[in-house]
Each structure stands twice: as structure tokens, then as C-alpha cells.
Design a protein around this motif. Structure first.
Motif, PDB file in Angstrom:
ATOM      1  N   MET A   1       0.831  -1.204   0.000  1.00  0.00           N
ATOM      2  CA  MET A   1       0.000   0.000   0.000  1.00  0.00           C
ATOM      3  C   MET A   1       0.866   1.255   0.000  1.00  0.00           C
ATOM      4  O   MET A   1       0.578   2.227  -0.708  1.00  0.00           O
ATOM      5  CB  MET A   1      -0.931  -0.002   1.217  1.00  0.00           C
ATOM      6  CG  MET A   1      -2.034  -1.037   1.128  1.00  0.00           C
ATOM      7  SD  MET A   1      -2.982  -1.267   2.648  1.00  0.00           S
ATOM      8  CE  MET A   1      -3.509   0.384   3.017  1.00  0.00           C
ATOM      9  N   PHE A   2       1.927   1.250   0.758  1.00  0.00           N
ATOM     10  CA  PHE A   2       2.853   2.377   0.813  1.00  0.00           C
ATOM     11  C   PHE A   2       3.496   2.601  -0.561  1.00  0.00           C
ATOM     12  O   PHE A   2       3.559   3.728  -1.056  1.00  0.00           O
ATOM     13  CB  PHE A   2       3.905   2.105   1.886  1.00  0.00           C
ATOM     14  CG  PHE A   2       4.790   3.272   2.183  1.00  0.00           C
ATOM     15  CD1 PHE A   2       4.314   4.375   2.856  1.00  0.00           C
ATOM     16  CD2 PHE A   2       6.129   3.261   1.792  1.00  0.00           C
ATOM     17  CE1 PHE A   2       5.135   5.452   3.137  1.00  0.00           C
ATOM     18  CE2 PHE A   2       6.950   4.329   2.063  1.00  0.00           C
ATOM     19  CZ  PHE A   2       6.454   5.436   2.737  1.00  0.00           C
ATOM     20  N   ALA A   3       3.952   1.527  -1.198  1.00  0.00           N
ATOM     21  CA  ALA A   3       4.570   1.629  -2.526  1.00  0.00           C
ATOM     22  C   ALA A   3       3.560   2.133  -3.554  1.00  0.00           C
ATOM     23  O   ALA A   3       3.896   2.957  -4.417  1.00  0.00           O
ATOM     24  CB  ALA A   3       5.129   0.271  -2.941  1.00  0.00           C
ATOM     25  N   PHE A   4       2.336   1.656  -3.483  1.00  0.00           N
ATOM     26  CA  PHE A   4       1.305   2.107  -4.407  1.00  0.00           C
ATOM     27  C   PHE A   4       1.044   3.603  -4.242  1.00  0.00           C
ATOM     28  O   PHE A   4       0.859   4.322  -5.222  1.00  0.00           O
ATOM     29  CB  PHE A   4       0.017   1.313  -4.187  1.00  0.00           C
ATOM     30  CG  PHE A   4      -1.077   1.688  -5.131  1.00  0.00           C
ATOM     31  CD1 PHE A   4      -1.024   1.340  -6.471  1.00  0.00           C
ATOM     32  CD2 PHE A   4      -2.172   2.417  -4.686  1.00  0.00           C
ATOM     33  CE1 PHE A   4      -2.035   1.699  -7.347  1.00  0.00           C
ATOM     34  CE2 PHE A   4      -3.184   2.776  -5.549  1.00  0.00           C
ATOM     35  CZ  PHE A   4      -3.118   2.421  -6.888  1.00  0.00           C
ATOM     36  N   GLY A   5       1.041   4.087  -3.003  1.00  0.00           N
ATOM     37  CA  GLY A   5       0.852   5.516  -2.751  1.00  0.00           C
ATOM     38  C   GLY A   5       1.923   6.357  -3.428  1.00  0.00           C
ATOM     39  O   GLY A   5       1.635   7.409  -4.005  1.00  0.00           O
ATOM     40  N   PHE A   6       3.169   5.904  -3.393  1.00  0.00           N
ATOM     41  CA  PHE A   6       4.247   6.639  -4.049  1.00  0.00           C
ATOM     42  C   PHE A   6       4.145   6.539  -5.563  1.00  0.00           C
ATOM     43  O   PHE A   6       4.572   7.431  -6.286  1.00  0.00           O
ATOM     44  CB  PHE A   6       5.618   6.122  -3.597  1.00  0.00           C
ATOM     45  CG  PHE A   6       6.066   6.739  -2.310  1.00  0.00           C
ATOM     46  CD1 PHE A   6       6.522   8.037  -2.274  1.00  0.00           C
ATOM     47  CD2 PHE A   6       6.016   6.024  -1.132  1.00  0.00           C
ATOM     48  CE1 PHE A   6       6.926   8.621  -1.085  1.00  0.00           C
ATOM     49  CE2 PHE A   6       6.421   6.594   0.060  1.00  0.00           C
ATOM     50  CZ  PHE A   6       6.871   7.897   0.083  1.00  0.00           C
ATOM     51  N   ALA A   7       3.580   5.470  -6.074  1.00  0.00           N
ATOM     52  CA  ALA A   7       3.484   5.268  -7.516  1.00  0.00           C
ATOM     53  C   ALA A   7       2.288   5.986  -8.137  1.00  0.00           C
ATOM     54  O   ALA A   7       2.193   6.075  -9.356  1.00  0.00           O
ATOM     55  CB  ALA A   7       3.403   3.776  -7.818  1.00  0.00           C
TER      56      ALA A   7
ATOM     57  N   LEU B   1       1.849   7.043 -12.146  1.00  0.00           N
ATOM     58  CA  LEU B   1       0.796   6.277 -12.822  1.00  0.00           C
ATOM     59  C   LEU B   1      -0.273   7.209 -13.386  1.00  0.00           C
ATOM     60  O   LEU B   1      -0.769   7.007 -14.497  1.00  0.00           O
ATOM     61  CB  LEU B   1       0.161   5.268 -11.866  1.00  0.00           C
ATOM     62  CG  LEU B   1       1.019   4.068 -11.496  1.00  0.00           C
ATOM     63  CD1 LEU B   1       0.330   3.240 -10.416  1.00  0.00           C
ATOM     64  CD2 LEU B   1       1.317   3.212 -12.705  1.00  0.00           C
ATOM     65  N   TYR B   2      -0.626   8.231 -12.626  1.00  0.00           N
ATOM     66  CA  TYR B   2      -1.614   9.199 -13.085  1.00  0.00           C
ATOM     67  C   TYR B   2      -1.107   9.930 -14.327  1.00  0.00           C
ATOM     68  O   TYR B   2      -1.857  10.153 -15.281  1.00  0.00           O
ATOM     69  CB  TYR B   2      -1.930  10.185 -11.965  1.00  0.00           C
ATOM     70  CG  TYR B   2      -2.986  11.187 -12.314  1.00  0.00           C
ATOM     71  CD1 TYR B   2      -4.331  10.831 -12.279  1.00  0.00           C
ATOM     72  CD2 TYR B   2      -2.657  12.482 -12.680  1.00  0.00           C
ATOM     73  CE1 TYR B   2      -5.317  11.753 -12.601  1.00  0.00           C
ATOM     74  CE2 TYR B   2      -3.640  13.399 -13.002  1.00  0.00           C
ATOM     75  CZ  TYR B   2      -4.960  13.031 -12.962  1.00  0.00           C
ATOM     76  OH  TYR B   2      -5.920  13.938 -13.281  1.00  0.00           O
TER      77      TYR B   2
END
Length: 192
Positions: free
Chosen positions: A24-30, A34-35
Motif C-alpha cells: 500500500m505504501f509503494a502504491f501511494g508513491f506510484a 501512474l496518473y
């Protein structure tokens, strides 16, 4: 019989939970990169063009005027000031405009921010072409300084006749925690 999980079962659960937190932390930074990829592929929130040449290939439609409004905000907890120099401009489809946005870092430390755009109505995003925008890159700002950040755009003359107002919103996010201490220390005040 005891129904309590054994220690190996507890360790499995703890490992899975920790792995979930890390993911979840990695996804937040990505999310920001990604956007940006999503916007590049779909044209969502205004598409980047190959500069002024793209705008000059289409004629300006002087028979129509569209009001383009600018709305800014900073994400919760971010101490910056962030606002457009003007709240709205009237443009003819095909006409190139430049609007400056003002950012101020009132803190005692260097910071880096990223602006994420949003366009309303959503259909208008297909016709909003940003030639230059501070939102394309992260914006470093030295402690106690302010800067003007330009955004150059035009509306494609093919924009539907029923669109009379376009609202371009920017939310500024603090990206400072993603920077190395050396990169933060290297930020210089903007040239005036």
C-alpha cells in the motif's frame, strides 16, 4: 480442544499484514507517475502537445468565446500558498493563452511539490491542450521564497458548441519526503 492459532499461524498473518502495508505504501508513491501515464495515454485532464506548432496549425475561432476558470488548493497539511494570478480568462478556441500561478513556501525549509490537474466538464479535457505547464514536473521552492509558474494552453477549435465554461483545477501535493537531503539542500531561490 483449543481454537487459538499457533505461533506459526500468527507469524504468517503478521507477515501478510506487513506485506500488505508495504504494498500500500509503494502504491501511494506510484500514484503520481501512474496518473501521469494515464493522462498521457488517454488525454485526460488536457494533453501535452508538441509545442506552439500544434496550436498554430488550427485557425482561431473568433466567433466563439469560452470562459476558462482556474481553481487551486493545497493538499491537507501542506503549508504553501498557491493561487492563479487571475481567476479566469476568456479565450477563443484555437487561441494560445499563458496564465501564471503563484506559489509561496512560507516555511523555514526547502520543499518540493507536484500539482495534479483536473478539468470540468470532463469532456472538455479532450480539447484542452497544455503546451507548457508547471504540472508536468515537480516544483522545488526554497525556504521563504515564492515563484510564478506558467501554464500555456489552448482549446481545440473542435470543442463542442455547448461547452461555454471550462474549469481547470490544480491540487498541490507535498513531495518533499521523496527527496534526498542533498537534493533538498541544492534547491536555490528562484531567479527574479
Amino acid at each position: 480442544m483449543s481454537t487459538q492459532p499457533s505461533k506459526p499461524d500468527n507469524l504468517k498473518i503478521i507477515r501478510r499484514l506487513l506485506l500488505t502495508v508495504v504494498c500500500m505504501f509503494a502504491f501511494g508513491f506510484a500514484l503520481v507517475p501512474l496518473y501521469e501515464v494515464f493522462c498521457d495515454l488517454t488525454g485526460f485532464n488536457g494533453r501535452f502537445t508538441d509545442g506552439q506548432a500544434a496550436a498554430s496549425t488550427k485557425a482561431v475561432d473568433t466567433s466563439r468565446t469560452i470562459n476558462v476558470q482556474f481553481v487551486t488548493r493545497v493538499n491537507k497539511g501542506m503549508p504553501w500558498g498557491f493561487e492563479p494570478e487571475v481567476r479566469s480568462v476568456r479565450v477563443h478556441p484555437g487561441e494560445t493563452k499563458v496564465v501564471n500561478f503563484l506559489a509561496k513556501n512560507p516555511t523555514g525549509g526547502n520543499m518540493v511539490a507536484q500539482a495534479i490537474p483536473s478539468v470540468a466538464p470532463g469532456e472538455a479535457s479532450l480539447y484542452l491542450n497544455k503546451v507548457e505547464c508547471f504540472c508536468f514536473n515537480q516544483q522545488p521552492l526554497a525556504a521563504g521564497t515564492e515563484t510564478a509558474m506558467p501554464m500555456q494552453f489552448y482549446l481545440d477549435p473542435e470543442i463542442p458548441e455547448d461547452i461555454h465554461t471550462v474549469t481547470l483545477s490544480y491540487t498541490m501535493y507535498d513531495m518533499t519526503q521523496n527527496m534526498t537531503p542533498d537534493a533538498l539542500a541544492a534547491i536555490q531561490p528562484a531567479a527574479e
